[in-house]
Design an enzyme around this catalytic site. Structure first.
Site: not given
Lengths: 349, 89
Positions: A264, A167-168, A182, A171, A269, A191
């Site tokens: 957020d 996931h990271e 974002y 990005h 998310h 996301e």
């Protein structure tokens, strides 16, 4: 107390003037900080290439170039280097999990989409572990992956789930390709593609078909005693956890549950549950290994060079339907379109 | 001094808020100094931040909230946020 702070809308040239000429130290320092933040943010946006990637591509190696650093709980990046590419495992399992997760993600992108690292040009993969104290998070700072150890009460060590590592790093892939802003729906898409390819890294490493996969993000990350199975579920958004301390998984699965919020970055998310579920529906309808056809369609959209950075769900959905038609046939087009219809992004025909 | 810290974002995206009242605490002067320094490094509008990074909103005595985000936190911001989230209600 009077505190000099500057809005994000103060133009850089005025901030520069203040840095150069302000007599009040506090004013000058505040202007310097605003300029630094502003520059960082513009760098993040500018790093998305304006043309399709890899027009001029030098020959790159088919192996990762990994470096894992240990922050020693100080929050001072990057920390001390503890394992480099090719080095033997170390006694610290957190370091080795990060190293292996970087490798699994590199191998996945290369094998599935012939992509060399997150920028497509062999970018070295850097990570820092043991960030902060009992730190409940993992993030991508534009250059490296950063993992906390978790507080041990709600969360375990953030290196335990390979899909979180995938996931990271995704990005980073997004930063170097579509550059999705974002915030709001484009942020939720940012996301979502991180969850999609994070899950596919795990599915690829386990050689699971769409029917066999658990479609969970962060399985194993919740500490013992927490009521839940993971942080998110692509198969059933909103059902990953329901715990007295953690609350209930707030993700919607369809547009009927879309969350309007300023928190957020506009609920990136939360609303990511909607495109996440669309991917799950498309992948299970098409069948087989999800990274092969469905993942390829999503990858084509992400890296094709035509998706706007500000794309909303409808724009992204239309692009995936078009990409399915460009690469495959009527059955795949129908499966992708039906998935977006089911989550309420595309109107029924 | 009443210090409210709200955390949003992060990998999970779940918000968390906490309020610390410094009245009667022996370390109140220290916290007040820390808060002044921390707020001086905040911005009036939310910053873009980084993917999955935490965003913080800090408000003192009901005044307009100010913002900061990872990973650009100063030491005083980190210390104040950790204190309020750990010891506040």
């Amino acid at each position: 107390m009077t505190v000099p702070v500057f809005c994000g809308i103060v133009p850089p040239h005025i901030l520069e003037h203040l840095v150069a000429h302000a007599e009040d130290d506090a004013v000058r320092e505040a202007a310097e900080r605003s300029l630094a933040l502003d520059a960082l943010n513009r760098v993040h946006r500018a790093e998305a290439p304006s043309t399709p990637e890899g027009i001029v591509r030098e020959r790159v190696l088919d192996t990762a170039e990994r470096t894992v650093c240990d922050d020693h709980h100080t929050q001072r990046l990057p920390g001390r280097v503890v394992r480099t590419e090719g080095a033997a495992p170390v006694p610290d399992q957190t370091v080795d999990r990060a190293y292996d997760g970087l490798g699994a993600t590199f191998d996945f992108y290369l094998a599935a989409y012939a992509r060399h690292s997150i920028d497509g040009r062999g970018l070295p993969l850097d990570a820092t572990v043991h960030y902060g104290q009992r730190y409940d998070n993992a993030f991508w700072n534009g250059e490296r992956m950063i993992f906390g150890d978790g507080d041990g009460t709600l969360f375990n060590d953030f290196t335990v789930s390979v899909d979180v590592i995938g996931h990271e790093l995704t990005h980073g892939v997004t930063q170097y390709s579509a550059g999705l802003d974002y915030q709001d729906q484009s942020g939720a898409l940012n996301e979502s593609v991180s969850d999609v390819f994070g899950s596919l890294v795990k599915q690829y490493s386990l050689k699971q078909t769409a029917d066999q996969a658990d479609w969970l993000i962060g399985a194993g990350l919740l500490a013992p005693g927490v009521h839940g199975v993971a942080l998110r579920s692509m198969k059933a958004p909103g059902t990953a956890y329901d715990d007295p301390n953690l609350g209930q998984d707030p993700q919607p699965a369809t547009m009927a549950g879309y969350v309007d919020t300023s928190d957020d970055n506009g609920g990136v998310h939360l609303n990511s549950g909607i495109p996440n579920h669309a991917f799950y529906l498309a992948a299970t309808a098409i069948g087989g290994f999800a990274w092969e056809k469905t993942g390829q369609i999503w990858y084509d959209v992400l890296t094709g060079g035509t998706l706007p950075a500000s794309a909303d769900f409808a724009t992204f959905a239309a692009a995936t339907v078009a990409a399915a038609g460009a690469r495959y046939g009527a059955a795949e087009v129908a499966a992708v379109r039906d998935a977006w219809v089911q989550v309420g992004v595309v109107a029924p025909a | 001094m009443r210090i409210q810290v709200t955390r949003s974002g992060g990998f999970l995206g779940a918000p968390r808020a906490s309020v610390l009242e410094t009245e009667g605490r022996p370390d109140a002067p220290h916290i007040h100094a820390l808060a002044r320094e921390a707020l001086g490094a905040c911005t009036r509008t939310p910053t873009f931040g980084v993917p999955d990074g935490f965003h913080y909103t800090i408000s003192v005595d009901g005044r307009s909230p100010v913002h900061c985000a990872e990973p650009q936190l100063t030491d005083s911001q980190s210390d104040l946020i950790a204190l309020v989230l750990a010891q506040g209600d």
